[in-house]
Design a protein around this motif. Sequence first.
Motif, PDB file in Angstrom:
ATOM      1  N   HIS A  54      -0.112  53.729  -0.837  1.00 36.49           N
ATOM      2  CA  HIS A  54      -0.878  54.809  -0.217  1.00 36.49           C
ATOM      3  C   HIS A  54      -2.358  54.455  -0.311  1.00 36.49           C
ATOM      4  CE1 HIS A  54      -2.610  58.700   0.678  1.00 36.49           C
ATOM      5  NE2 HIS A  54      -1.448  58.992   1.238  1.00 36.49           N
ATOM      6  N   HIS A  56      -5.166  56.113   0.041  1.00 34.79           N
ATOM      7  CA  HIS A  56      -6.135  57.011  -0.593  1.00 34.79           C
ATOM      8  C   HIS A  56      -6.034  57.027  -2.115  1.00 34.79           C
ATOM      9  CE1 HIS A  56      -6.011  58.786   3.563  1.00 34.79           C
ATOM     10  NE2 HIS A  56      -7.261  58.416   3.401  1.00 34.79           N
ATOM     11  N   THR A  57      -4.861  56.722  -2.647  1.00 33.15           N
ATOM     12  CA  THR A  57      -4.694  56.687  -4.106  1.00 33.15           C
ATOM     13  C   THR A  57      -4.513  55.260  -4.616  1.00 33.15           C
ATOM     14  OG1 THR A  57      -2.289  56.944  -3.928  1.00 33.15           O
ATOM     15  CG2 THR A  57      -3.611  58.972  -4.151  1.00 33.15           C
ATOM     16  N   THR A  59      -1.825  53.852  -4.813  1.00 35.10           N
ATOM     17  CA  THR A  59      -0.549  53.826  -5.533  1.00 35.10           C
ATOM     18  C   THR A  59       0.350  52.827  -4.828  1.00 35.10           C
ATOM     19  OG1 THR A  59      -0.805  56.126  -6.183  1.00 35.10           O
ATOM     20  CG2 THR A  59       1.415  55.221  -6.280  1.00 35.10           C
ATOM     21  N   SER A 111      -0.672  62.953  -8.824  1.00 32.20           N
ATOM     22  CA  SER A 111      -1.292  62.785  -7.510  1.00 32.20           C
ATOM     23  C   SER A 111      -0.843  61.475  -6.858  1.00 32.20           C
ATOM     24  CB  SER A 111      -2.813  62.817  -7.662  1.00 32.20           C
ATOM     25  OG  SER A 111      -3.439  62.533  -6.450  1.00 32.20           O
ATOM     26  N   SER A 115       1.725  61.060  -3.543  1.00 33.72           N
ATOM     27  CA  SER A 115       1.246  60.377  -2.338  1.00 33.72           C
ATOM     28  C   SER A 115       2.283  59.404  -1.762  1.00 33.72           C
ATOM     29  CB  SER A 115      -0.081  59.653  -2.612  1.00 33.72           C
ATOM     30  OG  SER A 115       0.112  58.505  -3.412  1.00 33.72           O
TER      31      SER A 115
END
Length: 127
Positions: A54, A56-57, A59, A111, A115
């Motif tokens: 992901h 934005h994270t 991850t 979080s 995600s």
Amino acid sequence: MIPLAIASLTHTDYTASLYAAAAYCHEERLVGWSCDYMCGNHTTGTILQHHFHHPHTDTTGYVAINHNLHFIVLAFRGSLSLLNWIGNLKTWHHWTPWRETKGKVHTGFLSGYLSVADQIRESVDSL
């Protein structure tokens, strides 16, 4: 002489540590299961099901299966980037969003997991 920590690992523990280390490999190497020593003898026969990420994270990890070992593997890469460390700094705990579990989880990890949760669920369900 073998260090005590390594000597006390079972075969399954050692194999699990190789799968965890493989989470740091690039996706191209995981597709052919050719990621250095992590993808050698103890994990031979592993098939990458899905590599997830992901943006934005940051991850990242993978889902794989090894029919010979009767393993389904879900591995997350640990902290490697600035985005990961920003998530680590979210040290407060949050109640789990699932009714069947009662407990708290590190907000940064939750979080990151949320995600990619849909990608993981779809991949595992397709096995």
